[in-house]
Motif scaffolding. Structure first.
Motif, PDB file in Angstrom:
ATOM      1  N   MET A 111      27.629 -12.002 -23.319  1.00 29.11           N
ATOM      2  CA  MET A 111      26.703 -10.880 -23.180  1.00 29.11           C
ATOM      3  C   MET A 111      26.986 -10.091 -21.900  1.00 29.11           C
ATOM      4  SD  MET A 111      23.918  -9.131 -24.084  1.00 29.11           S
ATOM      5  CE  MET A 111      22.646  -9.908 -25.009  1.00 29.11           C
ATOM      6  N   ILE A 112      27.184 -10.777 -20.774  1.00 33.98           N
ATOM      7  CA  ILE A 112      27.427 -10.098 -19.498  1.00 33.98           C
ATOM      8  C   ILE A 112      28.703  -9.263 -19.568  1.00 33.98           C
ATOM      9  CG2 ILE A 112      27.925 -10.427 -17.039  1.00 33.98           C
ATOM     10  CD1 ILE A 112      25.060 -11.095 -17.631  1.00 33.98           C
ATOM     11  N   ALA A 171      21.466 -11.099 -15.366  1.00 35.32           N
ATOM     12  CA  ALA A 171      21.342  -9.659 -15.578  1.00 35.32           C
ATOM     13  C   ALA A 171      19.870  -9.298 -15.660  1.00 35.32           C
ATOM     14  CB  ALA A 171      22.066  -9.221 -16.849  1.00 35.32           C
ATOM     15  N   GLY A 172      19.477  -8.279 -14.918  1.00 31.23           N
ATOM     16  CA  GLY A 172      18.122  -7.764 -14.947  1.00 31.23           C
ATOM     17  C   GLY A 172      18.147  -6.281 -15.285  1.00 31.23           C
ATOM     18  N   ASN A 231       6.269 -11.358 -10.691  1.00 27.95           N
ATOM     19  CA  ASN A 231       6.024 -12.738 -10.275  1.00 27.95           C
ATOM     20  C   ASN A 231       6.429 -13.766 -11.336  1.00 27.95           C
ATOM     21  OD1 ASN A 231       5.032 -11.980  -7.748  1.00 27.95           O
ATOM     22  ND2 ASN A 231       2.941 -11.763  -8.533  1.00 27.95           N
ATOM     23  N   LYS A 232       6.568 -13.344 -12.601  1.00 29.91           N
ATOM     24  CA  LYS A 232       6.965 -14.252 -13.687  1.00 29.91           C
ATOM     25  C   LYS A 232       8.485 -14.385 -13.809  1.00 29.91           C
ATOM     26  CE  LYS A 232       2.914 -13.196 -16.479  1.00 29.91           C
ATOM     27  NZ  LYS A 232       2.414 -12.536 -17.689  1.00 29.91           N
ATOM     28  N   ILE A 233       9.209 -13.503 -13.165  1.00 28.77           N
ATOM     29  CA  ILE A 233      10.671 -13.519 -13.253  1.00 28.77           C
ATOM     30  C   ILE A 233      11.192 -14.640 -12.359  1.00 28.77           C
ATOM     31  CG2 ILE A 233      12.766 -12.177 -12.822  1.00 28.77           C
ATOM     32  CD1 ILE A 233      11.098  -9.657 -13.500  1.00 28.77           C
ATOM     33  N   PRO A 234      12.131 -15.459 -12.846  1.00 27.73           N
ATOM     34  CA  PRO A 234      12.629 -16.598 -12.057  1.00 27.73           C
ATOM     35  C   PRO A 234      13.154 -16.189 -10.679  1.00 27.73           C
ATOM     36  CG  PRO A 234      13.472 -16.682 -14.300  1.00 27.73           C
ATOM     37  CD  PRO A 234      12.776 -15.363 -14.151  1.00 27.73           C
ATOM     38  N   CYS A 278       9.410  -0.854 -18.601  1.00 30.08           N
ATOM     39  CA  CYS A 278       9.718  -2.216 -19.022  1.00 30.08           C
ATOM     40  C   CYS A 278      10.658  -2.872 -18.010  1.00 30.08           C
ATOM     41  CB  CYS A 278      10.329  -2.257 -20.417  1.00 30.08           C
ATOM     42  SG  CYS A 278      11.957  -1.509 -20.551  1.00 30.08           S
ATOM     43  N   VAL A 279      10.612  -4.191 -17.969  1.00 31.82           N
ATOM     44  CA  VAL A 279      11.484  -5.001 -17.142  1.00 31.82           C
ATOM     45  C   VAL A 279      11.951  -6.170 -18.010  1.00 31.82           C
ATOM     46  CG1 VAL A 279      11.670  -6.454 -15.084  1.00 31.82           C
ATOM     47  CG2 VAL A 279      10.253  -4.395 -15.018  1.00 31.82           C
ATOM     48  N   TRP A 280      13.260  -6.392 -18.008  1.00 35.20           N
ATOM     49  CA  TRP A 280      13.834  -7.502 -18.769  1.00 35.20           C
ATOM     50  C   TRP A 280      14.721  -8.327 -17.844  1.00 35.20           C
ATOM     51  CZ3 TRP A 280      16.732  -4.282 -23.042  1.00 35.20           C
ATOM     52  CH2 TRP A 280      15.825  -3.480 -23.749  1.00 35.20           C
ATOM     53  N   TYR A 281      14.902  -9.575 -18.205  1.00 36.65           N
ATOM     54  CA  TYR A 281      15.932 -10.380 -17.557  1.00 36.65           C
ATOM     55  C   TYR A 281      16.597 -11.256 -18.606  1.00 36.65           C
ATOM     56  CZ  TYR A 281      12.729 -14.406 -17.385  1.00 36.65           C
ATOM     57  OH  TYR A 281      11.878 -15.424 -17.707  1.00 36.65           O
ATOM     58  N   LEU A 282      17.829 -11.605 -18.339  1.00 36.16           N
ATOM     59  CA  LEU A 282      18.629 -12.378 -19.285  1.00 36.16           C
ATOM     60  C   LEU A 282      18.437 -13.866 -19.025  1.00 36.16           C
ATOM     61  CD1 LEU A 282      20.551 -11.479 -21.540  1.00 36.16           C
ATOM     62  CD2 LEU A 282      22.441 -11.775 -19.943  1.00 36.16           C
ATOM     63  N   GLU A 283      18.121 -14.587 -20.091  1.00 38.83           N
ATOM     64  CA  GLU A 283      17.985 -16.040 -20.011  1.00 38.83           C
ATOM     65  C   GLU A 283      18.679 -16.644 -21.233  1.00 38.83           C
ATOM     66  OE1 GLU A 283      14.209 -18.611 -20.649  1.00 38.83           O
ATOM     67  OE2 GLU A 283      14.312 -18.095 -18.515  1.00 38.83           O
ATOM     68  N   LYS A 284      19.733 -17.410 -20.982  1.00 38.97           N
ATOM     69  CA  LYS A 284      20.505 -18.049 -22.063  1.00 38.97           C
ATOM     70  C   LYS A 284      20.962 -17.023 -23.099  1.00 38.97           C
ATOM     71  CE  LYS A 284      18.119 -22.387 -21.391  1.00 38.97           C
ATOM     72  NZ  LYS A 284      17.208 -23.376 -21.920  1.00 38.97           N
ATOM     73  N   SER A 285      21.527 -15.922 -22.631  1.00 35.60           N
ATOM     74  CA  SER A 285      22.075 -14.844 -23.466  1.00 35.60           C
ATOM     75  C   SER A 285      21.039 -14.112 -24.313  1.00 35.60           C
ATOM     76  CB  SER A 285      23.204 -15.372 -24.367  1.00 35.60           C
ATOM     77  OG  SER A 285      24.272 -15.841 -23.578  1.00 35.60           O
ATOM     78  N   GLU A 286      19.774 -14.245 -23.977  1.00 37.26           N
ATOM     79  CA  GLU A 286      18.702 -13.528 -24.669  1.00 37.26           C
ATOM     80  C   GLU A 286      17.857 -12.797 -23.633  1.00 37.26           C
ATOM     81  OE1 GLU A 286      18.148 -13.358 -28.017  1.00 37.26           O
ATOM     82  OE2 GLU A 286      19.928 -14.597 -28.371  1.00 37.26           O
ATOM     83  N   TRP A 287      17.411 -11.601 -23.983  1.00 40.57           N
ATOM     84  CA  TRP A 287      16.536 -10.854 -23.076  1.00 40.57           C
ATOM     85  C   TRP A 287      15.114 -11.381 -23.150  1.00 40.57           C
ATOM     86  CZ3 TRP A 287      18.623  -8.181 -19.439  1.00 40.57           C
ATOM     87  CH2 TRP A 287      19.840  -7.512 -19.639  1.00 40.57           C
ATOM     88  N   VAL A 288      14.527 -11.642 -22.002  1.00 41.99           N
ATOM     89  CA  VAL A 288      13.100 -11.900 -21.886  1.00 41.99           C
ATOM     90  C   VAL A 288      12.514 -10.552 -21.489  1.00 41.99           C
ATOM     91  CG1 VAL A 288      11.295 -13.145 -20.652  1.00 41.99           C
ATOM     92  CG2 VAL A 288      13.477 -14.289 -21.176  1.00 41.99           C
ATOM     93  N   LYS A 289      11.646 -10.013 -22.349  1.00 49.28           N
ATOM     94  CA  LYS A 289      11.192  -8.632 -22.187  1.00 49.28           C
ATOM     95  C   LYS A 289       9.712  -8.557 -21.838  1.00 49.28           C
ATOM     96  CE  LYS A 289      14.441  -6.894 -25.634  1.00 49.28           C
ATOM     97  NZ  LYS A 289      14.554  -6.111 -26.882  1.00 49.28           N
ATOM     98  N   PHE A 290       9.419  -7.709 -20.861  1.00 47.07           N
ATOM     99  CA  PHE A 290       8.048  -7.386 -20.483  1.00 47.07           C
ATOM    100  C   PHE A 290       7.898  -5.873 -20.533  1.00 47.07           C
ATOM    101  CE2 PHE A 290       9.079 -11.259 -18.105  1.00 47.07           C
ATOM    102  CZ  PHE A 290       8.025 -12.084 -18.456  1.00 47.07           C
ATOM    103  N   GLY A 291       6.727  -5.413 -20.933  1.00 44.76           N
ATOM    104  CA  GLY A 291       6.453  -3.992 -20.871  1.00 44.76           C
ATOM    105  C   GLY A 291       6.369  -3.319 -22.220  1.00 44.76           C
TER     106      GLY A 291
END
Length: 188
Positions: free
Chosen positions: A1-2, A60-61, A80-83, A102-115
């Motif tokens: 993904m990266i 990746a953020g 505050n929820k982002i690692p 929106c704000v996302w971050y990558l965790e185990k090749s999947e986006w964790v999405k907020f917003g």
């Protein structure tokens, strides 16, 4: 993904640097040397819409601000929820993390999405699905000029040379472009 993220954003930044030599008028940018361990891709639409993609190793953020889509009401609690491994991303002043759609971050090749969902701005997921024809349709409208689709196809496939740059923009100054290429992380 990266690798896919990095390559696509470098390609878009390269194309914009060739088509529009003046940085402030470009839509896409990429800095492969944001810091010793970080890279940054961005989009700015000139009307207040923007996003930033931060890459550090396998992290990746993504932060997007699309005024027409609205703002998250809980940005501080989301940050505050982002690692903690993303602290450099969350605390980066250039990304204006005090407001976002929106704000996302990558965790185990999947986006964790907020917003909120993005409808009024070309978002990261959209450009990752683009082919040369998609960029062509967008760029001819945005830059209001004819753009050689066959050159775009070659660059999207990973080919690049000064000859292709000149075919895309006969007025390009190669010395200036060379400086841009070094920042993007593309070498002739």
């Amino acid at each position: 993904m990266i690798t896919e993220l990095r390559q696509r954003l470098k390609t878009l930044a390269l194309l914009d640097a060739i088509i529009e030599p003046e940085w402030q008028y470009r839509y896409f940018s990429y800095n492969s040397k944001w810091s010793d361990s970080e890279e940054m891709g961005s989009l700015r639409d000139g009307s207040g819409g923007e996003w930033f993609l931060w890459i550090s190793g396998q992290l990746a953020g993504y932060k997007c601000l699309s005024p027409e889509d609205g703002l998250m009401s809980n940005i501080e609690s989301v940050n505050n929820k982002i690692p903690s491994s993303y602290d450099s991303f969350v605390s980066e002043p250039a990304f204006s993390m005090d407001k976002a759609t929106c704000v996302w971050y990558l965790e185990k090749s999947e986006w964790v999405k907020f917003g909120l969902p993005i409808k009024w701005l070309i978002d990261l997921e959209t450009v990752l699905k683009w082919y040369a024809i998609d960029y062509h349709v967008w760029a001819t409208g945005y830059y209001e000029r004819e753009i050689n689709i066959s050159v775009l196809e070659k660059i999207f496939e990973g080919s690049f040379s000064s000859d292709l740059a000149i075919k895309l923009n006969p007025d390009i100054e190669m010395d200036g472009l060379q400086i841009e290429l070094e920042e993007i992380g593309i070498y002739l």
